[in-house]
Scaffold this motif. Structure first.
Motif, PDB file in Angstrom:
ATOM      1  N   ASN A 174      11.098  -4.833 -19.645  1.00 46.09           N
ATOM      2  CA  ASN A 174       9.727  -4.422 -19.953  1.00 46.09           C
ATOM      3  C   ASN A 174       8.722  -5.213 -19.120  1.00 46.09           C
ATOM      4  OD1 ASN A 174      10.613  -2.594 -21.859  1.00 46.09           O
ATOM      5  ND2 ASN A 174      10.337  -3.999 -23.593  1.00 46.09           N
ATOM      6  N   VAL A 175       8.965  -6.497 -18.978  1.00 45.46           N
ATOM      7  CA  VAL A 175       8.092  -7.337 -18.164  1.00 45.46           C
ATOM      8  C   VAL A 175       8.072  -6.841 -16.726  1.00 45.46           C
ATOM      9  CG1 VAL A 175       7.728  -9.649 -17.225  1.00 45.46           C
ATOM     10  CG2 VAL A 175       8.388  -9.362 -19.630  1.00 45.46           C
ATOM     11  N   SER A 176       9.259  -6.559 -16.178  1.00 43.46           N
ATOM     12  CA  SER A 176       9.355  -6.098 -14.795  1.00 43.46           C
ATOM     13  C   SER A 176       8.639  -4.764 -14.607  1.00 43.46           C
ATOM     14  CB  SER A 176      10.828  -5.968 -14.404  1.00 43.46           C
ATOM     15  OG  SER A 176      10.956  -5.477 -13.084  1.00 43.46           O
ATOM     16  N   LEU A 177       8.813  -3.845 -15.563  1.00 46.15           N
ATOM     17  CA  LEU A 177       8.171  -2.536 -15.456  1.00 46.15           C
ATOM     18  C   LEU A 177       6.651  -2.666 -15.482  1.00 46.15           C
ATOM     19  CD1 LEU A 177       8.199   0.529 -15.392  1.00 46.15           C
ATOM     20  CD2 LEU A 177       8.484   0.521 -17.897  1.00 46.15           C
ATOM     21  N   LEU A 178       6.137  -3.468 -16.403  1.00 48.58           N
ATOM     22  CA  LEU A 178       4.680  -3.642 -16.506  1.00 48.58           C
ATOM     23  C   LEU A 178       4.118  -4.320 -15.267  1.00 48.58           C
ATOM     24  CD1 LEU A 178       4.383  -4.667 -20.268  1.00 48.58           C
ATOM     25  CD2 LEU A 178       3.604  -2.521 -19.231  1.00 48.58           C
ATOM     26  N   GLU A 179       4.849  -5.287 -14.711  1.00 49.62           N
ATOM     27  CA  GLU A 179       4.398  -5.945 -13.483  1.00 49.62           C
ATOM     28  C   GLU A 179       4.302  -4.945 -12.344  1.00 49.62           C
ATOM     29  OE1 GLU A 179       5.978 -10.556 -14.051  1.00 49.62           O
ATOM     30  OE2 GLU A 179       7.248  -9.069 -13.026  1.00 49.62           O
ATOM     31  N   GLN A 180       5.290  -4.042 -12.239  1.00 48.01           N
ATOM     32  CA  GLN A 180       5.279  -3.030 -11.180  1.00 48.01           C
ATOM     33  C   GLN A 180       4.107  -2.071 -11.368  1.00 48.01           C
ATOM     34  OE1 GLN A 180       9.067  -1.040 -10.675  1.00 48.01           O
ATOM     35  NE2 GLN A 180      10.215  -2.943 -10.988  1.00 48.01           N
ATOM     36  N   VAL A 181       3.889  -1.634 -12.598  1.00 46.26           N
ATOM     37  CA  VAL A 181       2.784  -0.710 -12.878  1.00 46.26           C
ATOM     38  C   VAL A 181       1.440  -1.342 -12.509  1.00 46.26           C
ATOM     39  CG1 VAL A 181       1.528   0.486 -14.716  1.00 46.26           C
ATOM     40  CG2 VAL A 181       4.034   0.539 -14.673  1.00 46.26           C
ATOM     41  N   LEU A 182       1.258  -2.592 -12.896  1.00 50.50           N
ATOM     42  CA  LEU A 182      -0.009  -3.278 -12.615  1.00 50.50           C
ATOM     43  C   LEU A 182      -0.189  -3.507 -11.120  1.00 50.50           C
ATOM     44  CD1 LEU A 182       0.038  -5.834 -15.566  1.00 50.50           C
ATOM     45  CD2 LEU A 182      -1.555  -3.935 -15.276  1.00 50.50           C
ATOM     46  N   ALA A 183       0.891  -3.859 -10.423  1.00 48.61           N
ATOM     47  CA  ALA A 183       0.808  -4.079  -8.978  1.00 48.61           C
ATOM     48  C   ALA A 183       0.439  -2.779  -8.269  1.00 48.61           C
ATOM     49  CB  ALA A 183       2.129  -4.636  -8.456  1.00 48.61           C
ATOM     50  N   GLN A 184       1.046  -1.671  -8.672  1.00 51.92           N
ATOM     51  CA  GLN A 184       0.750  -0.379  -8.058  1.00 51.92           C
ATOM     52  C   GLN A 184      -0.691   0.053  -8.328  1.00 51.92           C
ATOM     53  OE1 GLN A 184       3.720   2.253  -9.656  1.00 51.92           O
ATOM     54  NE2 GLN A 184       5.421   1.327  -8.489  1.00 51.92           N
ATOM     55  N   ALA A 185      -1.234  -0.377  -9.465  1.00 49.46           N
ATOM     56  CA  ALA A 185      -2.615  -0.030  -9.810  1.00 49.46           C
ATOM     57  C   ALA A 185      -3.625  -0.950  -9.121  1.00 49.46           C
ATOM     58  CB  ALA A 185      -2.809  -0.094 -11.321  1.00 49.46           C
ATOM     59  N   GLY A 186      -3.126  -1.962  -8.402  1.00 44.16           N
ATOM     60  CA  GLY A 186      -4.026  -2.824  -7.639  1.00 44.16           C
ATOM     61  C   GLY A 186      -4.410  -4.121  -8.290  1.00 44.16           C
ATOM     62  N   TYR A 187      -3.798  -4.459  -9.423  1.00 44.40           N
ATOM     63  CA  TYR A 187      -4.118  -5.711 -10.101  1.00 44.40           C
ATOM     64  C   TYR A 187      -3.354  -6.856  -9.425  1.00 44.40           C
ATOM     65  CZ  TYR A 187      -6.068  -2.588 -13.585  1.00 44.40           C
ATOM     66  OH  TYR A 187      -6.805  -1.615 -14.216  1.00 44.40           O
ATOM     67  N   THR A 188      -4.067  -7.908  -9.081  1.00 43.98           N
ATOM     68  CA  THR A 188      -3.500  -8.968  -8.241  1.00 43.98           C
ATOM     69  C   THR A 188      -3.316 -10.297  -8.948  1.00 43.98           C
ATOM     70  OG1 THR A 188      -5.715  -9.563  -7.452  1.00 43.98           O
ATOM     71  CG2 THR A 188      -4.505  -7.912  -6.171  1.00 43.98           C
TER      72      THR A 188
END
Length: 278
Positions: A26-40
């Motif tokens: 779950n952590v990995s999935l959320l990190e990927q989603v946030l990275a793709q959305a541009g959150y740094t």
């Protein structure tokens, strides 16, 4: 550690986000989603007991919190976060698969929730909406703080100016005085009793002055008329005749004082004894 964001110019993509979940997937999935959305500026922890200390240290703009965690569940974490006095806005977006937990979480003070299994479009939308509100709230807090500081600074300047004014007037006169809106003296500096021969509170109203002997009634009446009309007066001279025929002269200047709402607060001024040049 994370850089501190300038609250006056909030940037959602640079917002500090913490993921709290005990499942690595779950952590990995959320990190990927946030990275793709541009959150740094994203970090994570799988240990729920660390969350409160991390938030106090880093001041997150958003915490994605799984409610079902070992050791300390999400509801206990929420209660711990609410003890952070410096943060009136609880920046928590809970993650839950239990419909019954959603209402309980909202009642506990969280702002929104994400349902399991994840809907990636829903995640991005809820995160974006919550961050917009959060960062606007931070901007408002920053503005309020700057306004309070400006008011405090201006108040200090006014007090300093008032102190200088009083100091100078006291040095340039025999006495300095202030009256309230009823004519009662609230501040007097100088030997008024010795110079005028009356008690300060006896100078408060025209009714009291009628009992005084030796004062020029016409002069007192003219002065009282100016005061009742809320007019300033400059170098007004009034006299008193002693029992042995000696005439004493006094010179006063005063100005009315008004509050922010233009309400009359009283008078303040200075007085001197007019010395004979003989």
């Amino acid at each position: 550690m994370h850089e501190t964001m300038d609250n006056s110019t909030p940037d959602a993509h640079g917002a500090r986000i913490l993921i709290v979940d005990d499942q690595p997937a779950n952590v990995s999935l959320l990190e990927q989603v946030l990275a793709q959305a541009g959150y740094t500026n994203v970090s994570s922890t799988m240990i729920s007991t660390e969350v409160c200390a991390l938030h106090r240290k880093n001041g997150y703009d958003l915490i994605l919190l799984d409610l079902q965690m070992p050791g300390m569940d999400g509801f206990q974490v929420i209660e711990g976060l609410k003890t952070n006095d410096r943060d009136a806005y609880l920046p928590v977006l809970v993650i839950t698969a239990q419909p019954g937990h959603k209402l309980r979480a909202l009642q506990a003070g969280v702002r929104d929730f994400i349902s399991k299994p994840f809907d990636l479009t829903e995640i991005k939308m809820r995160i974006r909406n919550m961050l917009e509100v959060r960062l606007l709230y931070r901007r408002l807090e920053g503005y309020s703080k700057r306004l309070e500081e400006a008011v405090a600074e201006r108040t200090a300047e006014l007090r300093e100016s008032e102190a200088r004014y009083r100091s100078l007037t006291e040095l340039a006169s025999d006495w300095y005085w202030e009256q309230d809106e009823l004519g009662n003296f609230t501040r007097v500096s100088g030997p008024v009793l010795e110079m005028l021969g009356i008690r300060v509170d006896g100078f408060a109203s025209s009714a009291q002055q009628e009992t005084l002997e030796g004062w020029n009634a016409a002069e007192r009446s003219a002065l009282q008329e100016a005061i009742e009309a809320r007019r300033p007066f400059l170098d007004y001279v009034f006299t008193r005749t002693e029992s042995d025929g000696t005439v004493q002269k006094f010179q006063v200047s005063g100005e009315p004082v008004f509050g922010p709402g233009c309400q009359f607060l009283g008078y303040r001024g200075i007085g001197v004894a007019v010395r004979s040049r003989e």
